[in-house]
Structures are given as structure tokens and as C-alpha cells.
Design an enzyme around this catalytic site. Structure first.
Site, PDB file in Angstrom:
ATOM      1  N   SER A  56       0.791  -1.230   0.000  1.00 44.44           N
ATOM      2  CA  SER A  56       0.000   0.000   0.000  1.00 44.44           C
ATOM      3  C   SER A  56       0.822   1.279   0.000  1.00 44.44           C
ATOM      4  CB  SER A  56      -0.960   0.001   1.184  1.00 44.44           C
ATOM      5  OG  SER A  56      -2.025  -0.896   0.946  1.00 44.44           O
ATOM      6  N   LYS A  59       0.122   3.476  -2.926  1.00 44.30           N
ATOM      7  CA  LYS A  59      -0.982   4.445  -2.958  1.00 44.30           C
ATOM      8  C   LYS A  59      -0.502   5.885  -3.055  1.00 44.30           C
ATOM      9  CE  LYS A  59      -4.589   1.758  -0.588  1.00 44.30           C
ATOM     10  NZ  LYS A  59      -4.017   0.405  -0.673  1.00 44.30           N
ATOM     11  N   TYR A 169     -11.155   1.726   4.368  1.00 44.49           N
ATOM     12  CA  TYR A 169      -9.953   1.408   3.606  1.00 44.49           C
ATOM     13  C   TYR A 169     -10.318   0.442   2.491  1.00 44.49           C
ATOM     14  CZ  TYR A 169      -4.929   0.752   2.978  1.00 44.49           C
ATOM     15  OH  TYR A 169      -3.655   0.731   2.469  1.00 44.49           O
TER      16      TYR A 169
END
Length: 407
Positions: A56, A59, A169
Site C-alpha cells: 500500500s 498508494k 480502507y
């Protein structure tokens, strides 16, 4: 008294934590820290060329790419994305369970915007984090796995709430990556190479390790915490077990799709260049106005409440990796979690930060003028000894940056 370096070295030698790369710097070049500790695999020491599953941490790069599209006038933050992503038009919201156990739905009234995708306020969640998605998949006769699925079937799900009203999320950044690709008629890999990586001299980050020898050969072998019921995708727990190697790769190799929310693999030292660029506001990736917006609160009242509930999960409050402790006030910026007050590790109000599944965490603190990156390849996420070490690392870097040390 043992130095910080001694503490890290002892921890990696005892296999309390795996090998790590630790980096920090200030915006002006007066302070820089860059060290590799421990083993890279069963036969080689960690070095600064090592590459990691970014998970992640991807991101942030995708957020930057999407914001570049905004700066070009290709889309506005509050434009409905369905004109580029028709898959997100007319979605239904899972509202709950009926008496017979079936799911109930209602049509969403609000169009999903780019701002929603970048701030996890679109209503799109992650399958593994919500039992309603488990039921939805089961009703469709589908079994969900991280590997073996193409991107659209994997992320094309109902919503969990009305866009803009809460926080969960989820897959918003995967959709944002597809949006960037479609707007520019480029693969996300090609876009990142041209507009995010090349301007900073980044050469060793990719979505396709199968075609990038430098990334593949330097990849740190994945490790796990022994003694857990599910050491790959389960919850962490405090125990006295050591870390050990695993052949788990997380991603398909080769991989067909480029996931903007989780799919990058690459060099920690190259990734750190991105953090430094944003901290320095050097104009190479984004304008000052856009960076200011990145570091501004984005969530509704309902979104802040939902984010607080997420941060209050028991393992976070127990000190799991990347946890937000002590009831700290947070919001969400464009790219990461935004701290609304000073934090005990040294972070100042306005700090932006986020983490990755393999226990990595980046931090950009514009007020203190420091950025930091803790990189490891360890499962499951939230590892407690790694969380303890990351806190020590962050505290140490703030203390040394204050002294203006140059190491």
C-alpha cells in the site's frame, strides 16, 4: 548504553525483526540517515540496493499521478469519475442483512468523485476487511483470492456506504490507477515511469518484476512471524517467536494488471526520493498548491468517526506496526493519514503518513521538515516488534534532525 544502531543490529541478529532499511532526511540537506541492517535472505546481507514489496505504499505514488492529471486539467478532484470509469456508475450500497440472512441493497444517490477515490471515502472497501463482501462473493458463487484474479472483477464491488459520508480502507486507489491509465492512454507502469519516476531519477520501482531484472534480483526474501495461526494474512499477536523465511511472493509473477493501490515492487532508496521531493516542494512532481491540498483534511464528520474506529481496533491500540495510539486526532489527506495534532514519536501537526502490508511505513512532516521511511518484507501486517522498532526509529530521527546531524 546501547546506541540506536546497536539496538537495531541486536534485533535483526536475534531475528526479533527481519532485515530492514531505515531512511530519514530533512528538506534542506542538513540531515540525512540511510542504513541497511540484517539479512536480505538466507545467504546475503541487506544492502541499500534491496527491493521490497511496496504494497500500500504504492498508494502515495498513484495519488501523485492522479493529482498530476488534475493539474493538467484532465479531471477535477470533485468531478464524477464515471465518465472515465463507467464501471462505477449507478452502484448499489450494501445496507445490511435481511432476516433470512440475505444482503439488502439500495442505490447510491451520490456519484463517486476523484476526491472520494483518493481519500477512501467512496464507499469501496476491501474484501478481506468486511464480512458483507464475503457474503456478496458467496452469493455470486465466487471464491476470492489475492492471486489469479484480474483487476476489474476483483475491485468491481458494491459500496459499503453513500460516497462522501464515511471512510473505509479499500480499492479506491486501484480505481484511481485505472483512471490515470485511461486518461493518458498509457499503462500505469508507463505513466509512472514518465511522470513520477523519471523526473526523480528513480530506476528501480516497477509493477512488473518479471521484466525488471534489477528489481527482481535484489528483492528481499519474504519473512513471517513464527507461531501464528495464519502467519501470512492473519492478525499479529505478541509472542516470543522469531521471524523466519517463507516462499510467499504475494503477487502473481508475471502479473497482467497494475494495481495502483498495492502493486509496486521496488527500491526503498528510490521510493525515498519521492518522499524527499514532496517534503522539499521542489516542483518536480506537483505544484505547491497541490501539495498544500494533499496535506489538508478531506473527510466528512462521518469519515473522521469511521477512521477513528478503525484506529481503535485492539491490535492497533496494543502497539501494532503503524498504529495510531493515544487517541490521536487524525483525518485523511490526499495520499495518506493526516495528523491534526503533535504525536508522541515527534511528528508535528500536519504530518502525512501511511504504511504497507509488509510492514513498511513512510512519513512526511512539513512542519518539522523531515521525512522518514521504514522498509521491511515481513508478514502479517501490524507486527508488534516491528511496531516497537519503527517507533524507536522515528523518535531517534526526530532527535537527530533537531541536532542537525549529517551521517
Amino acid at each position: 548504553m546501547a546506541t540506536f544502531e546497536d539496538q537495531v543490529q541486536q534485533a535483526v541478529e536475534a531475528r526479533v525483526i527481519p532485515g530492514v532499511i531505515l531512511q530519514a532526511s530533512d528538506a534542506k540537506g542538513n540531515f540525512k540517515y540511510e542504513r541497511a541492517f540484517g539479512p536480505k535472505n538466507s545467504s546475503e546481507p541487506m544492502d541499500l540496493n534491496a527491493t521490497f514489496i511496496m504494497a500500500s505504499c504504492t498508494k502515495l505514488m498513484t495519488s501523485i499521478a492522479a493529482l498530476q492529471c488534475v493539474e493538467r486539467g484532465q479531471i477535477k478532484l470533485d468531478d464524477a469519475v464515471s465518465k472515465v470509469l463507467p464501471e462505477l456508475k449507478g452502484l448499489e450500497i450494501i445496507t445490511g442483512f435481511a432476516e433470512d440472512g440475505s444482503l439488502t441493497y439500495q442505490k447510491a444517490k451520490t456519484e463517486i468523485t476523484l476526491r472520494h477515490l483518493l481519500t477512501h471515502s467512496s464507499g469501496l472497501g476491501y474484501h478481506g476487511m468486511d464480512p458483507r463482501y464475503h457474503k456478496w462473493r458467496k452469493d455470486r458463487g465466487e471464491s476470492y483470492f489475492i492471486k489469479g484474479w484480474s483487476i476489474i472483477p476483483r475491485i468491481n464491488t458494491p459500496l459499503l456506504f453513500e460516497p462522501g459520508t464515511s471512510w473505509a480502507y479499500g480499492t479506491g486507489l486501484d480505481w484511481a490507477g485505472i483512471l490515470v491509465s485511461r486518461l493518458n492512454n498509457l499503462s500505469l507502469e508507463a505513466y509512472m515511469q514518465k511522470y513520477v519516476w523519471a523526473p526523480l531519477g528513480v530506476k528501480n520501482i516497477t509493477f512488473h518484476q518479471e521484466s525488471h531484472e534489477g528489481v527482481r534480483k535484489n528483492l528481499v526474501k519474504m519473512s513471517i512471524r513464527k507461531g501464528l495461526a495464519n502467519p501470512i494474512f492473519g492478525f499479529p499477536e505478541r509472542n516470543n517467536e522469531k521471524v523466519d523465511w517463507t516462499n510467499e511472493l504475494l503477487y502473481d509473477i508475471p502479473i497482467a494488471d497494475e494495481y495502483g493501490g498495492e502493486g509496486a515492487i521496488g527500491s526503498a532508496t528510490d521510493y525515498f526520493k519521492i518522499l524527499q521531493s514532496i517534503l522539499a516542494d521542489d516542483g518536480k512532481l506537483l505544484t505547491s498548491e497541490t501539495i498544500d491540498e494533499m496535506f489538508s483534511p478531506q473527510l466528512s464528520e462521518g469519515g473522521v468517526k469511521a477512521l477513528d474506529e478503525y484506529n481503535n481496533l485492539p491490535f492497533y491500540q496494543g502497539g501494532g506496526f503503524a498504529s495510531v495510539q493515544n487517541g490521536a486526532k487524525v483525518d485523511w489527506g490526499l495520499g495518506g493519514e493526516l495528523f491534526l495534532e503533535d504525536y508522541f514519536t515527534g511528528r508535528k501537526k500536519g504530518t502525512l503518513t501511511w504504511s504497507g502490508m509488509t510492514n513498511l511505513q513512510w512519513t512526511i512532516d512539513r512542519k518539522a521538515g523531515i521525512c522518514a521511511f521504514y522498509a521491511s518484507n515481513l508478514l502479517p501486517f501490524g507486527d508488534f516488534p516491528s511496531g516497537d522498532m519503527q517507533v524507536k526509529f522515528e523518535k531517534e530521527m526526530y532527535a537527530r534532525a533537531e541536532k542537525g546531524s549529517k551521517l
